[in-house]
Motif scaffolding. Structure first.
Motif, PDB file in Angstrom:
ATOM      1  N   ALA A  40       0.723  -1.236  -0.005  1.00 44.64           N
ATOM      2  CA  ALA A  40      -0.005  -0.045  -0.097  1.00 44.64           C
ATOM      3  C   ALA A  40       0.717   1.272  -0.152  1.00 44.64           C
ATOM      4  N   LEU A  41       0.221   2.347  -0.501  1.00 45.53           N
ATOM      5  CA  LEU A  41       1.017   3.599  -0.330  1.00 45.53           C
ATOM      6  C   LEU A  41       1.486   4.052   0.713  1.00 45.53           C
ATOM      7  N   THR A  42       2.697   4.781   0.933  1.00 49.03           N
ATOM      8  CA  THR A  42       2.929   5.243   2.428  1.00 49.03           C
ATOM      9  C   THR A  42       3.597   6.564   2.262  1.00 49.03           C
ATOM     10  N   PRO A  83      -3.900  -2.526  -3.972  1.00 52.30           N
ATOM     11  CA  PRO A  83      -3.142  -2.882  -2.395  1.00 52.30           C
ATOM     12  C   PRO A  83      -3.761  -1.797  -1.429  1.00 52.30           C
ATOM     13  N   ASP A  84      -4.392  -0.663  -1.868  1.00 53.29           N
ATOM     14  CA  ASP A  84      -4.889   0.388  -1.151  1.00 53.29           C
ATOM     15  C   ASP A  84      -6.561   0.162  -1.112  1.00 53.29           C
ATOM     16  N   SER A  85      -7.044  -1.015  -1.640  1.00 59.02           N
ATOM     17  CA  SER A  85      -8.325  -1.000  -1.733  1.00 59.02           C
ATOM     18  C   SER A  85      -9.392  -1.295  -0.517  1.00 59.02           C
ATOM     19  N   VAL A  88     -11.982   2.058   1.325  1.00 56.01           N
ATOM     20  CA  VAL A  88     -13.212   2.253   0.723  1.00 56.01           C
ATOM     21  C   VAL A  88     -13.658   3.733   0.694  1.00 56.01           C
ATOM     22  N   GLU A  89     -13.247   4.177   1.983  1.00 54.27           N
ATOM     23  CA  GLU A  89     -13.926   5.557   2.060  1.00 54.27           C
ATOM     24  C   GLU A  89     -13.631   6.651   1.081  1.00 54.27           C
ATOM     25  N   ASP A  90     -12.318   6.312   0.287  1.00 51.45           N
ATOM     26  CA  ASP A  90     -11.966   7.236  -0.574  1.00 51.45           C
ATOM     27  C   ASP A  90     -12.572   7.270  -1.972  1.00 51.45           C
ATOM     28  N   THR A  91     -13.493   6.154  -2.088  1.00 50.13           N
ATOM     29  CA  THR A  91     -14.103   6.006  -3.517  1.00 50.13           C
ATOM     30  C   THR A  91     -15.459   6.782  -3.588  1.00 50.13           C
ATOM     31  N   SER A 108      -2.709   5.127  -9.042  1.00 47.29           N
ATOM     32  CA  SER A 108      -3.001   3.492  -8.758  1.00 47.29           C
ATOM     33  C   SER A 108      -4.254   3.334  -8.071  1.00 47.29           C
ATOM     34  N   ARG A 109      -5.033   4.254  -7.453  1.00 47.28           N
ATOM     35  CA  ARG A 109      -6.090   3.871  -6.714  1.00 47.28           C
ATOM     36  C   ARG A 109      -7.574   4.125  -7.626  1.00 47.28           C
ATOM     37  N   ARG A 110      -7.273   4.369  -8.938  1.00 45.26           N
ATOM     38  CA  ARG A 110      -8.409   5.030  -9.768  1.00 45.26           C
ATOM     39  C   ARG A 110      -9.490   3.818  -9.993  1.00 45.26           C
ATOM     40  N   GLU A 159      -3.000  16.757  -1.227  1.00 46.10           N
ATOM     41  CA  GLU A 159      -2.469  16.410  -2.678  1.00 46.10           C
ATOM     42  C   GLU A 159      -3.318  15.455  -3.533  1.00 46.10           C
ATOM     43  N   ARG A 160      -4.455  15.147  -2.899  1.00 48.40           N
ATOM     44  CA  ARG A 160      -5.331  14.066  -3.467  1.00 48.40           C
ATOM     45  C   ARG A 160      -6.586  14.707  -4.056  1.00 48.40           C
ATOM     46  N   THR A 161      -7.089  15.705  -3.376  1.00 52.37           N
ATOM     47  CA  THR A 161      -8.461  16.570  -3.632  1.00 52.37           C
ATOM     48  C   THR A 161      -8.145  18.068  -4.121  1.00 52.37           C
ATOM     49  N   LEU A 188      -2.152  13.085   5.105  1.00 52.14           N
ATOM     50  CA  LEU A 188      -2.827  12.723   3.942  1.00 52.14           C
ATOM     51  C   LEU A 188      -3.970  13.487   3.612  1.00 52.14           C
ATOM     52  N   HIS A 189      -5.081  13.300   4.606  1.00 53.15           N
ATOM     53  CA  HIS A 189      -6.172  13.739   4.136  1.00 53.15           C
ATOM     54  C   HIS A 189      -6.880  14.596   5.270  1.00 53.15           C
ATOM     55  N   LEU A 190      -8.097  15.651   4.842  1.00 50.56           N
ATOM     56  CA  LEU A 190      -8.497  16.418   5.878  1.00 50.56           C
ATOM     57  C   LEU A 190      -8.890  15.460   7.270  1.00 50.56           C
ATOM     58  N   LYS A 280       0.268   2.301   9.571  1.00 49.66           N
ATOM     59  CA  LYS A 280       1.589   2.287   8.693  1.00 49.66           C
ATOM     60  C   LYS A 280       1.613   2.638   7.045  1.00 49.66           C
ATOM     61  N   CYS A 281       0.369   2.728   6.663  1.00 51.22           N
ATOM     62  CA  CYS A 281       0.095   3.062   5.253  1.00 51.22           C
ATOM     63  C   CYS A 281      -0.702   4.495   5.232  1.00 51.22           C
ATOM     64  N   ASP A 282      -0.600   5.403   6.238  1.00 43.41           N
ATOM     65  CA  ASP A 282      -1.318   6.462   6.173  1.00 43.41           C
ATOM     66  C   ASP A 282      -2.955   6.294   6.429  1.00 43.41           C
ATOM     67  N   THR A 286     -12.005   5.845   9.876  1.00 34.64           N
ATOM     68  CA  THR A 286     -12.909   6.145   8.901  1.00 34.64           C
ATOM     69  C   THR A 286     -12.901   5.661   7.534  1.00 34.64           C
ATOM     70  N   CYS A 287     -11.343   5.423   7.162  1.00 35.72           N
ATOM     71  CA  CYS A 287     -11.252   4.994   5.662  1.00 35.72           C
ATOM     72  C   CYS A 287     -11.633   3.615   5.419  1.00 35.72           C
ATOM     73  N   CYS A 288     -11.818   2.740   6.357  1.00 34.23           N
ATOM     74  CA  CYS A 288     -11.905   1.478   6.136  1.00 34.23           C
ATOM     75  C   CYS A 288     -13.550   1.239   6.011  1.00 34.23           C
TER      76      CYS A 288
HETATM   77  C1  CIR Z   1      -3.276   6.108   0.220  1.00 35.03           C
HETATM   78  O1  CIR Z   1      -2.182   6.499   0.547  1.00 35.03           O
HETATM   79  O2  CIR Z   1      -4.030   6.115  -0.545  1.00 35.03           O
HETATM   80  C2  CIR Z   1      -3.726   4.746   1.415  1.00 35.03           C
HETATM   81  N1  CIR Z   1      -2.320   4.181   1.605  1.00 35.03           N
HETATM   82  C3  CIR Z   1      -4.210   5.398   2.789  1.00 35.03           C
HETATM   83  C4  CIR Z   1      -5.501   5.874   2.224  1.00 35.03           C
HETATM   84  C5  CIR Z   1      -6.124   6.059   3.716  1.00 35.03           C
HETATM   85  N2  CIR Z   1      -7.492   6.693   3.373  1.00 35.03           N
HETATM   86  C6  CIR Z   1      -7.968   7.403   4.077  1.00 35.03           C
HETATM   87  O3  CIR Z   1      -7.594   8.035   5.305  1.00 35.03           O
HETATM   88  N3  CIR Z   1      -9.279   7.844   3.702  1.00 35.03           N
END
Ligand code: CIR
Length: 294
Positions: A40-42, A83-85, A88-91, A108-110, A159-161, A188-190, A280-282, A286-288
């Motif tokens: 997964a991305l870190t 690896p980051d799937s 799910v929150e991000d989708t 890599s996440r699209r 950097e993502r939004t 990484l995120h708000l 360990k990978c940010d 909530t992201c899960c």
């Molecule tokens: C990433 O860099 O996209 C993932 N390793 C971590 C995403 C975490 N997502 C989140 O906090 N909503």
């Protein structure tokens, strides 16, 4: 193919229904951890320990188990090529029966979004696909940057939004005020920095990062009367769901005690979880999952 649990303790539903501020979630979506999770991305996480796959799996199973105490949870099959799937929150960003399928900020996440889009379509959501908007696909968004407090939709510019995504979200959810929140790149995120406990209570870190974000949100002016400030950044990401709070057991006693007190005042059941491998990978809590009101 899907696994869903419907074992929600009735007293928790009752407590949720009594609390007028509470969103009534009827379903959560999560996804099994892929075999490729160690890749997964870190970027922001510190430490040299590699991700321990089996431990990550146990921790994620525990997360889903705890979530199911509060809401029925559909656990989608793992996507081993992504690896980051598990994040799910991000989708997707979902409010009521509307959902915006995101165009994740990292290339890599699209491809992760397609199965989520399918699932939500089958659940009868009215969908906006961010990838179709603003010719050329200019809108980029990770759901981790979107904080909906029921009074405001805050969108972190990370950097993502980007601002194009803010525009798409504002159009899709026109009944709520959408606010762009610029912040510098220390997280990484708000929602790696700030989440909410109820419509007037935010959870944010002590120190300059928390100050900067709360100021950008104009939290005070916008009526966020209580801000639970915690010394541990990881502890600031909490999942509030149907009368309960899932929080990180980030090894910080002071943060835990402050969260416990805030939960007690609000008559919310708090459960602490250790998601050290996800961190360990940010990733945080909530992201899960994606919480849905259908
Ligand atoms: C990433 O860099 O996209 C993932 N390793 C971590 C995403 C975490 N997502 C989140 O906090 N909503």
């Amino acid at each position: 193919m899907f696994r869903a649990s419907v074992t929600v303790r009735p007293e928790r539903w009752r407590r949720c229904q009594q609390a007028s501020f509470c969103r009534k979630y009827t379903l959560a979506i999560s996804r099994d951890l892929p075999n490729s999770f160690a890749n997964a991305l870190t970027k922001f996480s510190q430490g040299e320990d590699p991700i321990h796959l089996e431990m990550a799996r146990c921790q994620h199973d525990e997360y889903v188990k705890r979530l199911r105490e509060f809401v029925p949870t559909l656990c989608l099959p793992a996507l081993d090529d992504h690896p980051d799937s598990v994040f799910v929150e991000d989708t997707v960003v979902a409010i009521g029966k509307k959902a915006v399928i995101t165009n994740p900020g990292h290339p890599s996440r699209r491809a992760e979004v397609d199965t989520i889009q399918d699932t939500l379509r089958r659940l009868g959501f009215s969908l906006t696909d961010m990838r179709d908007q603003h010719e050329g696909g200019g809108a980029l968004c990770d759901g981790g940057d979107v904080l909906y407090t029921t009074r405001h939709l805050f969108v972190g510019l990370s950097e993502r939004t980007n601002v194009e995504a803010v525009q798409v979200l504002a159009e899709a959810f026109s009944n709520v005020e959408t606010i762009a929140v610029p912040f510098d790149g220390e997280a990484l995120h708000l929602k790696s920095i700030v989440t909410h406990m109820d419509p007037t209570t935010l959870v944010a870190p002590t120190g300059p990062l928390g100050d900067q974000v709360l100021e950008a949100m104009k939290a005070d002016e916008r009526g966020y009367q209580t801000i639970v400030r915690l010394p541990n950044l990881l502890s600031c990401n909490v999942v509030v769901v149907n009368g309960g709070i899932l929080a990180q057991d980030g090894g910080c006693g002071e943060s835990k005690a402050l969260l416990q007190a805030a939960a007690k005042e609000r008559n919310l059941t708090i459960e602490f979880l250790d998601l050290s491998e996800t961190a360990k990978c940010d990733g945080a809590l909530t992201c899960c999952s994606v919480l849905l009101e259908i």
